[in-house]
Design an enzyme around this catalytic site. Structure first.
Site, PDB file in Angstrom:
ATOM      1  N   CYS A  87      -5.032  -0.689  -3.936  1.00 53.87           N
ATOM      2  CA  CYS A  87      -5.695   0.444  -3.288  1.00 53.87           C
ATOM      3  C   CYS A  87      -7.103   0.562  -3.851  1.00 53.87           C
ATOM      4  CB  CYS A  87      -4.902   1.734  -3.480  1.00 53.87           C
ATOM      5  SG  CYS A  87      -5.276   2.631  -4.992  1.00 53.87           S
ATOM      6  N   GLU A  88      -8.031   0.875  -2.962  1.00 53.07           N
ATOM      7  CA  GLU A  88      -9.425   0.884  -3.390  1.00 53.07           C
ATOM      8  C   GLU A  88      -9.793   2.158  -4.152  1.00 53.07           C
ATOM      9  OE1 GLU A  88     -11.758   0.393   0.122  1.00 53.07           O
ATOM     10  OE2 GLU A  88     -11.790   2.522   0.593  1.00 53.07           O
ATOM     11  N   HIS A  89      -8.901   3.136  -4.169  1.00 57.47           N
ATOM     12  CA  HIS A  89      -9.218   4.373  -4.878  1.00 57.47           C
ATOM     13  C   HIS A  89      -8.842   4.310  -6.352  1.00 57.47           C
ATOM     14  CE1 HIS A  89      -8.496   5.783  -0.593  1.00 57.47           C
ATOM     15  NE2 HIS A  89      -9.786   5.851  -0.795  1.00 57.47           N
ATOM     16  N   HIS A  90      -7.783   3.585  -6.666  1.00 56.33           N
ATOM     17  CA  HIS A  90      -7.317   3.529  -8.054  1.00 56.33           C
ATOM     18  C   HIS A  90      -7.178   2.099  -8.571  1.00 56.33           C
ATOM     19  CE1 HIS A  90      -5.715   7.232  -6.162  1.00 56.33           C
ATOM     20  NE2 HIS A  90      -6.079   7.783  -7.289  1.00 56.33           N
ATOM     21  N   GLN A 128      -4.459   1.133   3.355  1.00 50.20           N
ATOM     22  CA  GLN A 128      -3.444   0.581   4.265  1.00 50.20           C
ATOM     23  C   GLN A 128      -3.843   0.735   5.745  1.00 50.20           C
ATOM     24  OE1 GLN A 128       0.588   1.788   3.318  1.00 50.20           O
ATOM     25  NE2 GLN A 128       1.275   1.379   5.410  1.00 50.20           N
ATOM     26  N   HIS A 156       3.059   2.714  -2.578  1.00 49.86           N
ATOM     27  CA  HIS A 156       1.804   2.772  -3.316  1.00 49.86           C
ATOM     28  C   HIS A 156       2.043   3.215  -4.758  1.00 49.86           C
ATOM     29  CE1 HIS A 156      -1.050   2.507   0.218  1.00 49.86           C
ATOM     30  NE2 HIS A 156       0.128   2.612   0.803  1.00 49.86           N
ATOM     31  N   CYS A 158      -0.119   3.948  -6.884  1.00 51.32           N
ATOM     32  CA  CYS A 158      -1.010   5.043  -7.313  1.00 51.32           C
ATOM     33  C   CYS A 158      -0.361   6.391  -7.038  1.00 51.32           C
ATOM     34  CB  CYS A 158      -2.388   4.936  -6.668  1.00 51.32           C
ATOM     35  SG  CYS A 158      -2.424   5.198  -4.895  1.00 51.32           S
TER      36      CYS A 158
HETATM   37 ZN    ZN Z   1      -4.717   4.809  -4.748  1.00 50.29          ZN
END
Ligand code: ZN
Length: 198
Positions: A87-90, A128, A156, A158
């Site tokens: 995931c690009e956020h975490h 996703q 996920h 995260c």
């Molecule tokens: Zn994430």
């Protein structure tokens, strides 16, 4: 399906990532010189290059090189394509399965190529929802079929590890084009993949 480990890593990237991750470990309060961590920064450096190798892959090129003329015009479905992404956020993993279908319009592709297209978009920093659409568009743009359907079911880390969401809950995303935008084709596809969406 199997993935090939890349054996050659970009030396410059490996060197610079290794230094960066020594700093990360030190900042986290670790002793970067203790036995177990000696090679960790370099391992992360190599592992990250593998996990993001999709940036060097071109989904349209993969499909164009394996595009065959064929009069077949029934739904083609490839179920349960394993995927592992970040995931690009975490930058934590999300993983699950992709189900892809298309209805040919003069052209088909090798079934393994659809798995390669998934890999191309999964092996990079992702969300996703975007990946679902990218896969659909790559197939639409190259095979120009009568329709494409993509469903991704993933878990996920995260959300799971940080306690944001209940363990084992799954996120499902879907994208449809052409004939799959209409019934009964869409329901037929969903029934065939036995998705919770149907
Ligand atoms: Zn994430």
């Amino acid at each position: 399906m199997s993935y090939h480990l890349i054996e050659k890593y970009d030396e410059e990237a490996t060197g610079s990532l290794t230094e960066d991750y020594k700093n990360v470990l030190a900042t986290l309060g670790e002793d970067v010189h203790r036995d177990g961590l000696q090679k960790t920064p370099e391992r992360i450096a190599k592992s990250l290059q593998f996990l993001t190798k999709g940036y060097d892959m071109d989904a349209r090129e993969i499909l164009n090189q394996a595009r065959f003329e064929e009069a077949y015009s029934e739904m083609v479905i490839v179920k349960d394509i394993e995927l592992y992404s970040l995931c690009e956020h975490h930058m934590l993993p999300f993983f699950g399965k992709a189900h892809i279908a298309y209805i040919p319009n003069g052209y088909i592709t090798g079934l393994s190529k659809l798995a390669r297209v998934v890999e191309c978009y999964a092996r990079r920093l992702q969300v996703q929802e975007r990946m679902t659409h990218q896969i659909l568009e790559a197939i639409d743009d190259t095979l120009h079929p009568q329709g494409v359907a993509v469903v991704i079911e993933a878990q996920h880390l995260c959300m799971m590890m940080r306690g944001v969401q209940k363990q084992n809950s799954e996120t499902t995303t879907s994208a449809f084009s052409g004939q799959f935008e209409h019934e009964p084709t869409r329901s037929e596809f969903l029934r065939l993949i036995d998705s919770s969406l149907s």
